[in-house]
Design an enzyme around this catalytic site. Structure first.
Site, short mmCIF file in Angstrom:
data_model
loop_
_atom_site.label_atom_id
_atom_site.label_comp_id
_atom_site.label_asym_id
_atom_site.label_seq_id
_atom_site.Cartn_x
_atom_site.Cartn_y
_atom_site.Cartn_z
N HIS A 66 80.47 22.88 12.53
CA HIS A 66 79.69 22.66 11.32
C HIS A 66 78.48 21.76 11.53
CE1 HIS A 66 78.77 22.13 7.12
NE2 HIS A 66 79.04 20.84 7.14
N TYR A 111 80.95 17.09 -5.83
CA TYR A 111 81.90 18.21 -5.75
C TYR A 111 82.41 18.61 -7.13
CZ TYR A 111 81.81 18.34 -0.72
OH TYR A 111 81.40 18.51 0.57
N ASP A 144 74.54 21.75 4.91
CA ASP A 144 75.70 21.48 4.08
C ASP A 144 75.27 21.28 2.63
OD1 ASP A 144 78.77 20.73 4.32
OD2 ASP A 144 77.87 19.12 3.13
N ARG A 145 75.60 20.15 1.99
CA ARG A 145 75.22 19.94 0.59
C ARG A 145 73.70 19.99 0.44
NH1 ARG A 145 79.82 21.19 -1.54
NH2 ARG A 145 79.29 20.26 -3.55
N HIS A 157 88.87 20.17 0.79
CA HIS A 157 88.20 19.04 0.14
C HIS A 157 87.43 19.48 -1.11
CE1 HIS A 157 85.20 20.82 2.74
NE2 HIS A 157 84.25 20.11 2.17
N TRP A 158 86.97 20.73 -1.15
CA TRP A 158 86.29 21.22 -2.36
C TRP A 158 87.21 21.08 -3.58
CZ3 TRP A 158 82.37 25.65 -2.63
CH2 TRP A 158 81.45 25.58 -1.56
N ARG A 192 72.64 23.42 -0.06
CA ARG A 192 72.89 23.91 -1.42
C ARG A 192 71.80 23.40 -2.38
NH1 ARG A 192 77.46 26.41 -0.75
NH2 ARG A 192 78.78 25.68 0.96
#
Length: 300
Positions: free
Chosen positions: A278, A212, A105-106, A150-151, A109
């Site tokens: 996820h 975000y 997930d994050r 949510h983004w 990134r």
């Protein structure tokens, strides 16, 4: 949660304290979590990897028990570039100038940005259940907007999301952890309690929201500059995604999307984790672990 073979780690890098745990012996592997979690998400994976590797599971800045610095007017304090630099400095301080990194997930990134900004530090990388940030924003349709609502909510200016989430933070947290093809029961009770503890802190929620905001602004600027300069993922890369998750619903095979960003598309492998959404490291940690072990051992 990780067992007696792990010890806490707290290292200050560029004025920011990064917290995590360390255990095992062998080649170094860094594990990075996603939203809205912390390093404890790896509690089923890390002890198994520690049989062969030195495992460091760390909290990103703003998450878990790491520090929560100011974001700054351009949100650069929570850019993936800043988070990646934190983790590179953490591993260097622990004596690991080069290492493998696994991100979800994050954290994935951050791992992607690390591979672009610090290619000499990353021996190999694994990206779990994401598509590239810029790709997601460039391919927004009804399906993407609905699944990733949510983004767009969290990227709104302060203090709109902070105030609204503050009305029922536990409800919002549980809805997140039970989303994207996964159920809330995917998370072990002791892990869930940790997420609840952190999310109860308004400063932690603000920091996660700033992540975000950065992704919808300065991170895209960094991605555009890297793309214009011909930046590519140079290290061998594993891409995994959950069978029931949002990434799996992408009309283009996720692995093909990532191969378009690789210096050598043939060095990028991966596939789907069956029976998982996820949160694949929790829902099907057996298959996730097997894929990681094969890849880290050069067998994937």
């Amino acid at each position: 949660m990780f067992g007696t073979g792990f010890e806490p780690v707290d290292v200050v890098v560029s004025g920011v304290r990064i917290h995590g745990v360390r255990g095992g012996k062998g080649p170094p592997v860094l594990l990075l979590h996603g939203f809205p979690q912390s390093h404890v998400m790896w509690h089923r994976i890390a002890p198994e990897l520690a049989r062969e590797y030195t495992v460091v599971a760390a909290d990103l800045r703003g998450y878990g028990d790491s520090d929560r610095p100011e974001a700054g007017p351009d949100h650069a304090g929570y850019a993936f570039r800043a988070m990646a630099a934190d983790q590179v400095a953490l591993m260097r301080a622990l004596g690991f100038p080069r290492f493998a990194v696994v991100g979800h997930d994050r954290g994935a990134r951050v791992t992607h940005r690390m591979a672009l900004d610090h290619p000499d530090r990353v021996e190999r990388l694994a990206l779990l259940d994401i598509l590239p940030t810029a790709y997601v924003f460039e391919h927004v349709d009804r399906r993407v907007a609905t699944a990733n609502y949510h983004w767009f909510f969290l990227s709104q200016p302060a203090d709109l999301p902070e105030r609204l989430i503050g009305g029922e933070p536990l409800y919002f947290l549980h809805r997140l952890l039970g989303s994207w093809g996964s159920g809330l029961d995917a998370h072990a009770p002791e892990a869930l309690r940790e997420y609840e503890r952190v999310f109860a802190d308004p400063a932690a929620r603000r920091a996660m929201i700033e992540d975000y905001r950065a992704a919808a602004s300065i991170d895209l600027e960094h991605d555009a500059v890297s793309a214009a300069a011909g930046g590519r993922i140079a290290a061998p890369c594993l891409v995994l995604w959950g069978e029931r998750g949002v990434v799996a619903a992408n009309p283009t095979v996720p692995l093909e999307v990532w191969r378009s960003l690789a210096a050598d598309p043939g060095s990028m492998i991966g596939g789907v984790i069956a029976g998982a959404g996820h949160f694949l490291a929790e829902e099907n940690h057996t298959d996730t672990l097997a894929a990681l072990q094969a890849f880290l051992g050069g067998r994937g």
